[in-house]
Motif scaffolding. Sequence first.
Motif, mmCIF file in Angstrom:
data_model
loop_
_atom_site.group_PDB
_atom_site.id
_atom_site.type_symbol
_atom_site.label_atom_id
_atom_site.label_comp_id
_atom_site.label_asym_id
_atom_site.label_seq_id
_atom_site.Cartn_x
_atom_site.Cartn_y
_atom_site.Cartn_z
ATOM 1 N N ALA A 181 -67.313 -12.530 -71.961
ATOM 2 C CA ALA A 181 -67.681 -11.579 -73.186
ATOM 3 C C ALA A 181 -67.618 -12.562 -74.597
ATOM 4 N N LEU A 182 -66.565 -13.207 -74.605
ATOM 5 C CA LEU A 182 -66.302 -14.000 -75.659
ATOM 6 C C LEU A 182 -67.245 -14.958 -76.045
ATOM 7 N N GLY A 183 -68.347 -15.173 -75.251
ATOM 8 C CA GLY A 183 -69.333 -16.085 -75.699
ATOM 9 C C GLY A 183 -69.048 -17.698 -75.448
ATOM 10 N N THR A 184 -68.153 -18.095 -74.761
ATOM 11 C CA THR A 184 -67.748 -19.355 -74.802
ATOM 12 C C THR A 184 -68.262 -19.929 -73.554
ATOM 13 N N GLY A 185 -69.272 -19.709 -73.006
ATOM 14 C CA GLY A 185 -69.954 -20.377 -71.928
ATOM 15 C C GLY A 185 -68.929 -20.736 -70.635
ATOM 16 N N PHE A 186 -67.991 -19.588 -70.367
ATOM 17 C CA PHE A 186 -67.203 -19.592 -69.068
ATOM 18 C C PHE A 186 -68.341 -19.133 -68.100
ATOM 19 N N GLY A 187 -68.316 -19.924 -67.063
ATOM 20 C CA GLY A 187 -69.263 -19.950 -65.966
ATOM 21 C C GLY A 187 -68.617 -20.283 -64.510
ATOM 22 N N ILE A 188 -69.170 -19.326 -63.630
ATOM 23 C CA ILE A 188 -68.720 -19.734 -62.261
ATOM 24 C C ILE A 188 -69.733 -20.171 -61.367
ATOM 25 N N ILE A 189 -69.507 -21.154 -60.690
ATOM 26 C CA ILE A 189 -70.417 -21.985 -60.097
ATOM 27 C C ILE A 189 -70.075 -22.118 -58.525
ATOM 28 N N PRO A 190 -70.750 -21.522 -57.563
ATOM 29 C CA PRO A 190 -70.352 -21.770 -56.127
ATOM 30 C C PRO A 190 -70.772 -23.102 -55.815
ATOM 31 N N VAL A 191 -69.520 -23.767 -55.215
ATOM 32 C CA VAL A 191 -69.933 -25.042 -54.542
ATOM 33 C C VAL A 191 -68.996 -25.019 -53.129
ATOM 34 N N GLY A 192 -69.611 -25.485 -52.227
ATOM 35 C CA GLY A 192 -69.251 -25.625 -50.901
ATOM 36 C C GLY A 192 -68.503 -24.409 -50.438
ATOM 37 N N GLY A 193 -67.361 -23.998 -50.215
ATOM 38 C CA GLY A 193 -66.701 -22.735 -49.861
ATOM 39 C C GLY A 193 -65.948 -22.174 -50.959
ATOM 40 N N THR A 194 -66.050 -23.067 -52.246
ATOM 41 C CA THR A 194 -65.205 -22.487 -53.352
ATOM 42 C C THR A 194 -66.169 -22.448 -54.487
ATOM 43 N N TYR A 195 -65.480 -22.423 -55.939
ATOM 44 C CA TYR A 195 -66.133 -22.294 -57.032
ATOM 45 C C TYR A 195 -65.711 -23.353 -57.883
ATOM 46 N N LEU A 196 -66.784 -23.778 -58.710
ATOM 47 C CA LEU A 196 -66.355 -24.441 -59.882
ATOM 48 C C LEU A 196 -66.338 -23.642 -61.045
ATOM 49 N N ILE A 197 -65.499 -23.952 -61.924
ATOM 50 C CA ILE A 197 -65.354 -22.886 -63.321
ATOM 51 C C ILE A 197 -65.505 -23.934 -64.202
ATOM 52 N N GLN A 198 -66.662 -23.211 -65.105
ATOM 53 C CA GLN A 198 -67.087 -24.149 -66.292
ATOM 54 C C GLN A 198 -66.577 -23.316 -67.586
ATOM 55 N N SER A 199 -65.940 -24.120 -68.459
ATOM 56 C CA SER A 199 -65.289 -23.634 -69.371
ATOM 57 C C SER A 199 -65.905 -24.112 -70.867
ATOM 58 N N VAL A 200 -66.724 -24.806 -70.827
ATOM 59 C CA VAL A 200 -67.505 -25.304 -72.137
ATOM 60 C C VAL A 200 -68.956 -24.839 -72.002
ATOM 61 N N PRO A 201 -69.586 -24.470 -73.198
ATOM 62 C CA PRO A 201 -71.195 -23.941 -73.049
ATOM 63 C C PRO A 201 -71.996 -25.287 -72.948
ATOM 64 N N ALA A 202 -71.746 -26.180 -71.782
ATOM 65 C CA ALA A 202 -72.688 -27.008 -71.208
ATOM 66 C C ALA A 202 -73.833 -26.426 -70.825
ATOM 67 N N GLU A 203 -74.944 -26.856 -70.941
ATOM 68 C CA GLU A 203 -76.123 -26.399 -70.225
ATOM 69 C C GLU A 203 -76.197 -26.947 -68.723
#
Lengths: 224, 308
Positions: free
Chosen positions: A119-141
């Motif tokens: 909600a804070l608009g800072t590009g937090f993302g959750i990307i599923p990889v393998g059996g786990t997740y990668l957490i993105q914390s910068v607004p990289a496209e």
Amino acid sequence: QMSKQLDMFKTNLEEFASKHKQEIRKNPEFRVQFQDMCATIGVDPLASGKGFWSEMLGVGDFYYELGVQIIEVCLALKHRNGGLITLEELHQQVLKGRGKFAQDVSQDDLIRAIKKLKALGTGFGIIPVGGTYLIQSVPAELNMDHTVVLQLAEKNGYVTVSDIKASLKWETERARQVLEHLLKEGLAWLDLQAPGEAHYWLPALFTDLYAQEITAEEARAALP
Amino acid sequence: SAKIVVHLHPAPPNKEPGPFQSSKNSYIKLSFKEHGQIEFYRRLSEEMTQRRWENMPVSQALQTNRGPQPGRIRAVGIVGIERKLEEKRKETDKNISEAFEDLSKLMIKAKEMVELSKSIANKIKDKQGDITEDETIRFKSYLLSMGIANPVTRETCGSGTQYHMQLARQLAGILQAPLEERGGIMSLTEVYCLVNRARGMELLSPEDLVNACKMLEALQLPLRLRVFDSGVMVIELQSHKEEEMVASALETVSEKGSLTSEEFAKLVGMSVLLAKERLLLAEKMGHLCRDDSVEGLRFYPNLFMTQS
């Protein structure tokens, strides 16, 4: 009309809280059950710190504080991994930061806190990889192509153009573009000294196998 | 960290097979990173004196030709511990199932609230005249308390509740000084951390913060929420003119020939996130040009504009 119902519900919730507040605090599985049930009926207990759930069960403070800790960890490690981190590493670092006497935190807890941070608009993302997740914390496209390459890299911590062409059946150019983008965003490191062709390493995926944080003293002691 | 070193006797000739046939080390070093060594040493010494393991009945001799088949050494001590764990597990299970039952009952009541709010929302939508503005505001705060998404706007909380207005005013007070210290602008993430760290308890949810900030301008407070094209959200002092900052950014970039966001951030003393936004804004306004390569994003003064 609604206010009467609301007061009744509040009383019910207070009763529940007095009996089971500790359970929620201490038991991550119970928290998951609780959250899932709320979601099923269309209630978001974490929407507001002013909500009943937060005030009486204390769930709010737990997750909002976790949010702060997650932000701080991501910020601290950004210079190394470009703003991409595995859920495991994030979990480890958050636990470290919280100290031995703090309440235990599960990976599910982290995911829920991160979902709220979006909600804070800072590009937090959750990307599923393998059996786990990668957490993105910068607004990289990061589009689908990037995500898929990240998933491919998860196995070995690095990926090459040949790997991509073999697994994903892409043209060379498409593979190179994706890798260049990851390099540019600081998410990948280029290794031109690797045997064969250039390796693109993802610091976010470095496991204990490849990288260990040791102090200078420990390094000296380890040398013969 | 504390260490305990356990020296081993050389292996006897009739040593039973185990994980290792031999080892080049004649000692075991135990490292205690987070204390516990005093207690451990006490118990270890006790056991070494009593040597209880020499009196334990071993259930099966290990068969070397059958691969790794660990024989269970049933010891009194272990059985006792297991029993205690089992009891604790049963009790925890009981607690859980009771909690789960109560939770299910609670959820049924909560679901009733959700249904009720839907019907009220429909009434509001249809008969605008019958429901007063006061009641609508009160309804919104009910939704807030329950964590129910506003059936009309789909926002959980919906701005416009009393709570968020109060919060907005509070924020204006709290953030004035930090904003001034940071050049008049802060990302919403920074604000979230700052405010919640200061509060310690009764923290704000991210949505609380966003909804309160959305009201800043409407309430004519000296701060405002601004959303950049990239989606990054910041709080600015009303007196802060980002466009003017762009002019000084251009000067800085020109002085150095070219700058990346990281370099600019370091020079000016800003966060990289906000530095990037400022440079992007300068580019949008035509003052800077980008050089986008594998080595990163670098900004140059836009000579096409100034020298054509």
